[in-house]
Scaffold this active site. Structure first.
Site, PDB file in Angstrom:
ATOM      1  N   SER A 187       0.809  -1.211   0.000  1.00  0.00           N
ATOM      2  CA  SER A 187       0.000   0.000   0.000  1.00  0.00           C
ATOM      3  C   SER A 187       0.846   1.266   0.000  1.00  0.00           C
ATOM      4  O   SER A 187       1.584   1.527  -0.934  1.00  0.00           O
ATOM      5  CB  SER A 187      -0.955  -0.041   1.204  1.00  0.00           C
ATOM      6  N   ASP A 193      -1.437   1.398  -3.656  1.00  0.00           N
ATOM      7  CA  ASP A 193      -2.222   0.308  -4.259  1.00  0.00           C
ATOM      8  C   ASP A 193      -3.621   0.761  -4.662  1.00  0.00           C
ATOM      9  O   ASP A 193      -4.480  -0.053  -4.973  1.00  0.00           O
ATOM     10  CB  ASP A 193      -2.286  -0.907  -3.336  1.00  0.00           C
ATOM     11  N   ALA A 209     -10.535   8.786   7.941  1.00  0.00           N
ATOM     12  CA  ALA A 209     -10.000  10.105   7.629  1.00  0.00           C
ATOM     13  C   ALA A 209      -8.872  10.023   6.604  1.00  0.00           C
ATOM     14  O   ALA A 209      -8.652  10.952   5.824  1.00  0.00           O
ATOM     15  CB  ALA A 209      -9.505  10.783   8.902  1.00  0.00           C
ATOM     16  N   ASN A 210      -8.180   8.873   6.547  1.00  0.00           N
ATOM     17  CA  ASN A 210      -7.068   8.710   5.600  1.00  0.00           C
ATOM     18  C   ASN A 210      -7.523   8.516   4.154  1.00  0.00           C
ATOM     19  O   ASN A 210      -6.694   8.418   3.251  1.00  0.00           O
ATOM     20  CB  ASN A 210      -6.163   7.547   6.023  1.00  0.00           C
TER      21      ASN A 210
END
Length: 570
Positions: free
Chosen positions: A77, A296, A391-392
């Site tokens: 990721s 990713d 939130a990410n």
């Protein structure tokens, strides 16, 4: 046990013993590998034996699921290029059942070939798996150079266990999740889509066009997409071939997948979110609409600069509120407001202003869960329509079977109802129902902004983020920190002195809150997250086996705001 003795006679175990000798476990001393929400993730050179073990478990899982295809994704990721990782995808395209994570950890920590085979046999025995049942695994990887060798380790395990497999090569994580569900629903009345990456593009593009049926729905200029120099770049370029340029235009930035050291380096969703600044190669003019994917392509955040080069972040909370507002409006306009209920799922990391906006302005219910996509996904799946975004920037919108049935059967009574219903049906096809998907979410946001005829300026104006601060603190023993059951990790039970003191101080300030959470990636670190009005961090230090409070600063004058609502501590 007689069952286990019978199993040892199977030639499969001899094949596994010989194959795993090519992938000896890295020497990590007494430190064990652990399978968590992100699967296994570590330096790539430590992974070959772990990948082999994952191949064994995927084969077992497929047999336990009566031959359904199981997915394996090789990716790390948003981590740097020297890392890699692997995770297992269950038959519906969801993350592997949490109960099986322990078995993944058990297999990966076998110290020698004989120990691995014993663990493999014991897993089969304990899980009551029928050895001769059919098994199938499909897999893909991101653009990291280490991926090719790790795929070979995975194949070795699948060949040794007699498992049918399909290698989909380089793909985004959400594409692999899509492929797993499409494979397992093929030919059923729940068919999810064509079983190919091309089928993924066709599904998204067709649904996108069906959402843009309204005459005035047009993009307000192109969207600039930072692809983190990762797999999202080639996959977005391919998706653009299926979309008409007069309805969707994207300008791709940071697409150097041939330069591995640039992956997630000063770019990508995680970097933009944590650094609260634009990525490398940003050259946006005031109010230009920019977005960043992660390595990713399962996370996405938006941002822009207003006059004076002031950076503004539109993160997962903003995407969640935008989606909830728009989809809730469509449900009402379609005439289904009494039949379909919309809910939003958040974690403690969500900005309190977003929660207040959802509850007070949108009049929607918010459910809180512990941190981790698996918790949010399961909670959202219990809603008629469930919106969740961390939130990410990782998140999606789930449509339950009950909601889909209502959308299919509803007979609109006016042109306005028909338009709303058509858009809702298209969104249920365009939004990835298996996992957060940056490409699908990119289309979702662009559709909503087009329909609302909004720029980023109107989007930002929906509410003002509360100032917040995140800090890390080293502790002697993380196991001494225990959260209150059922509190979604927002309150501490132990050590007992901390939560009352936090409550006492925070209660003096409007909309203020504070919570402490374990950082799983750092064994002895905890995060202290504070938000509200004019609040500075509570700092802890270690002395012997106790936690001592050093200070809790509360300013008389407001500190200078940082972009995105953060505060400076002076």
């Amino acid at each position: 046990m007689l069952y286990e003795q019978d199993m040892t006679e199977q030639p499969e175990f001899g094949a596994v013993l010989e194959a795993c000798k090519q992938y000896p476990r890295a020497d990590t001393g007494k430190k064990d590998f652990g399978y968590g929400t992100a699967g296994f993730r570590m330096r790539a050179d430590l992974l070959p034996s772990v990948i082999f073990a994952v191949g064994l478990l995927a084969s077992i899982r497929s047999r336990k699921c009566k031959g359904s295809a199981i997915g394996v994704m090789i990716t790390a990721s948003h981590n740097p290029a020297e890392d890699n990782g692997v995770k297992i995808v269950d038959p519906e395209g969801e993350m592997m059942s949490e109960e099986w994570e322990w078995f993944a950890t058990w297999l990966a920590n076998a110290r020698d070939p004989e120990g691995l085979v014993r663990s493999f046999m014991q897993c089969m025995n304990q899980l009551r798996v029928i050895p001769h049942y059919p098994r199938k695994v499909i897999f893909a990887r991101d653009t990291r150079p280490s991926g090719e060798a790790l795929v070979e380790a995975l194949k070795a395990a699948l060949v040794a266990t007699g498992t049918e497999y399909i290698d989909y090569g380089i793909a985004t994580t959400p594409q692999l999740h899509y492929l797993v569900r499409a494979t397992n629903t093929l030919g059923s009345d729940r068919e999810y889509g064509e079983v190919s990456i091309e089928g993924y593009y066709k599904k998204l593009s067709a649904a996108f066009m069906n959402t843009m049926h309204i005459e005035y729905a047009n993009q307000a200029g192109p969207v600039y997409v930072d692809c983190a120099n990762g797999v999202g770049a080639p996959q977005l370029k391919e998706l653009l071939k299926y979309l008409p340029e007069d309805k969707f235009k994207a300008i791709i930035v940071n697409d150097k997948i041939d330069q591995p050291d640039r992956l997630n380096n000063r770019c990508g969703a995680d970097w933009v979110k944590t650094q609260q600044r634009a990525p490398e190669n940003f050259n946006g003019k005031d109010w230009d609409r920019w977005t960043s994917l992660d390595g990713d392509a399962d996370r996405i955040v938006y941002y822009f600069c207003e006059e004076g080069s002031i950076f503004r972040l539109l993160d997962g909370d903003r995407i969640a509120t935008l989606a909830a507002d728009y989809i809730g409006e469509l449900v009402h306009k379609s005439g289904l407001g009494e039949q379909i209920k919309l809910g939003v799922v958040q974690t403690a990391y969500a900005n309190g202003a977003s929660t207040k906006y959802i509850e007070k302005t949108l009049k929607l219910k918010v459910e809180f869960t512990p941190t981790g996509v698996k918790h949010l996904h399961h909670a959202a799946a219990r809603q008629d329509i469930g919106v969740y975004f961390e939130a990410n920037g990782h998140g999606t919108v789930l449509f339950s079977e009950r909601a889909l049935k209502a959308l299919r059967k509803h007979q609109p009574q006016s042109t306005a109802q028909l338009n709303a219903l058509t858009t809702l049906r298209a969104l249920s096809e365009m939004i990835n129902q298996t996992v957060g998907d940056a490409l699908s979410d990119l289309l979702l946001v662009e559709v909503i902004l087009s329909h609302k005829q909004w720029t980023v300026k109107e989007w930002l104006s929906t509410y003002a983020d509360l100032p917040n601060k995140l800090m890390k603190v080293n502790v002697m023993d993380r196991n001494k920190f225990i959260t209150v059951p059922g509190s979604a990790e927002r309150r501490l039970e132990r050590p007992p002195a901390i939560q009352p003191r936090m409550d006492e101080i925070i209660a003096k300030y409007q909309d203020a809150r504070c919570f402490v959470e374990e950082m799983l990636a750092q064994v002895q670190e905890y995060v202290i997250h504070i938000s509200g009005t004019h609040i500075e961090p509570w700092v802890f230090k270690r002395e012997d086996d106790r936690i001592e409070e050093l200070e809790m600063g509360l300013r008389r004058d407001p500190p200078d705001p940082l972009p995105g609502g953060e505060q400076k501590t002076r």
